[in-house]
Design an enzyme around this catalytic site. Structure first.
Site, short mmCIF file in Angstrom:
data_model
loop_
_atom_site.label_atom_id
_atom_site.label_comp_id
_atom_site.label_asym_id
_atom_site.label_seq_id
_atom_site.Cartn_x
_atom_site.Cartn_y
_atom_site.Cartn_z
N ASP A 23 58.03 -1.91 10.18
CA ASP A 23 57.89 -2.53 8.85
C ASP A 23 59.20 -2.55 8.10
O ASP A 23 60.20 -1.94 8.52
CB ASP A 23 56.77 -1.84 8.04
CG ASP A 23 56.80 -0.32 8.16
OD1 ASP A 23 57.86 0.24 8.50
OD2 ASP A 23 55.78 0.32 7.90
N ASN A 64 47.20 7.62 2.94
CA ASN A 64 45.97 6.82 2.87
C ASN A 64 45.58 6.30 4.25
O ASN A 64 44.76 5.40 4.36
CB ASN A 64 46.14 5.66 1.87
CG ASN A 64 47.12 4.59 2.36
OD1 ASN A 64 47.74 4.75 3.41
ND2 ASN A 64 47.25 3.52 1.60
N HIS A 76 47.37 4.63 6.38
CA HIS A 76 47.93 3.36 6.88
C HIS A 76 48.76 3.61 8.14
O HIS A 76 49.29 4.70 8.36
CB HIS A 76 48.72 2.60 5.80
CG HIS A 76 49.99 3.24 5.33
ND1 HIS A 76 50.55 2.96 4.10
CD2 HIS A 76 50.83 4.12 5.92
CE1 HIS A 76 51.67 3.63 3.97
NE2 HIS A 76 51.87 4.35 5.04
N GLU A 111 47.63 -1.51 5.47
CA GLU A 111 46.97 -0.69 4.46
C GLU A 111 45.44 -0.73 4.65
O GLU A 111 44.93 -1.64 5.31
CB GLU A 111 47.32 -1.26 3.07
CG GLU A 111 48.80 -1.16 2.72
CD GLU A 111 49.19 0.20 2.15
OE1 GLU A 111 48.78 1.23 2.70
OE2 GLU A 111 49.92 0.22 1.14
P1 PGA Z 1 56.19 9.61 6.01
O1 PGA Z 1 55.48 8.19 6.06
O2 PGA Z 1 56.70 9.88 7.38
O3 PGA Z 1 57.34 9.44 5.03
O4 PGA Z 1 55.16 10.59 5.56
C1 PGA Z 1 54.50 7.96 7.01
C2 PGA Z 1 53.84 6.64 6.73
O5 PGA Z 1 53.67 6.27 5.56
O6 PGA Z 1 53.47 5.96 7.72
#
Ligand code: PGA
Length: 264
Positions: A83, A154, A156, A161
């Site tokens: 992403d 959450n 995702h 999302e």
């Molecule tokens: P993080 O993000 O490694 O910064 O916790 C993970 C994500 O949002 O997929």
């Protein structure tokens, strides 16, 4: 080689629980290095899907040190990042292009035209076509050999999302532009100077993720205990994108630390 403290079989996945995040990161890096070596030996190229965020930083540090020690070449490696924000400049340190450069790409011998990150500078009305093209490039490279994934609080995956789509539709979601959910924007608000200043994003689809030959999901720390448990033990629903990984039985390995395993 770091060994897991325990291994669980849940929801068609292997769940490797490590004593701490450092051990888990070492094991993840060794697994990625192994996938690179075996795909390059088999077909001359390894196609690796990469994730950003705090979680994989130690994994990339380990891959860089393996490379520096002479034990891992990126000559045959192609990467696709999951992403990117949109719009964002690749020179903006908050961009995932800049993150990848900092943590991995600048330090290994990967060819400049084989490290793909969505272009955060495409005009807004060209973003959907750019994302679709990204999906076509992945397909033209024969799909992803190993996908590295984090999981959001959450649940995702990439920037797919939570949605209220029926599961069959969610499983087919392609590479596309997306508006981040309020809870995700809230997490990045400090970085961008307010929730409403967090950009939109481009994400690899659920479909491309699930098509990967091997999927490695990394989750470290207590803030991930809930999304890990919901993904592995809760209902199969697009409201919990991590649960959609059950559509790839036998191809998913969760590499987590004790703190992220407490609700299992
Ligand atoms: P993080 O993000 O490694 O910064 O916790 C993970 C994500 O949002 O997929």
């Amino acid at each position: 080689m770091a060994e897991p403290a325990r291994v669980l079989e849940l929801a068609g996945a292997s769940v490797q629980v490590f004593e701490n995040a450092d051990h888990a990161a070492l094991a993840a890096a060794d697994r990625i290095a192994g996938a690179i070596r075996s795909a390059v030996a088999r077909k001359g190229q390894a196609v690796i899907g990469l994730a950003t965020g705090a979680t994989p930083e130690a994994v990339y540090a380990r891959l860089v040190s393996l490379h520096r020690a002479g034990g891992l070449s990126f000559a045959g490696v192609t990467t696709y990042n999951l992403d990117e924000y949109h719009p964002i400049s690749p020179h903006d340190p908050r961009s995932y292009r800049a993150y990848m450069h900092r943590h991995l790409l600048a330090h290994v011998n990967i060819a400049a035209d084989r490290a793909h990150v969505f272009d955060g500078t495409v005009p807004r009305d060209a973003a959907a076509e750019h994302a679709a093209q990204f999906g076509r490039w992945i397909a033209a490279d024969g799909g992803i050999d190993l996908q590295v994934l984090g999981i959001g609080r959450n649940a995702h995956i990439g920037f797919n999302e939570p949605t209220d789509l029926p599961v069959p539709e969610a499983l087919n979601l392609p590479c596309r532009p997306i508006t981040l959910r309020p809870e995700t924007r809230a997490l990045y608000a400090v970085e961008f100077g307010g929730e409403d200043r967090v950009p939109r994003a481009l994400t690899v689809g659920v479909a491309e993720i699930l098509a990967a030959r091997e999927i490695l999901v990394l989750a470290f720390g207590e803030t991930k205990a809930d999304p890990v448990a919901r993904s592995l033990l809760g209902p199969l629903t697009a409201e919990c994108p991590g649960s959609l990984l059950r559509a790839a039985p036998g191809r998913v390995t969760w590499i987590i630390d004790e703190a992220a395993s407490t609700s299992l």
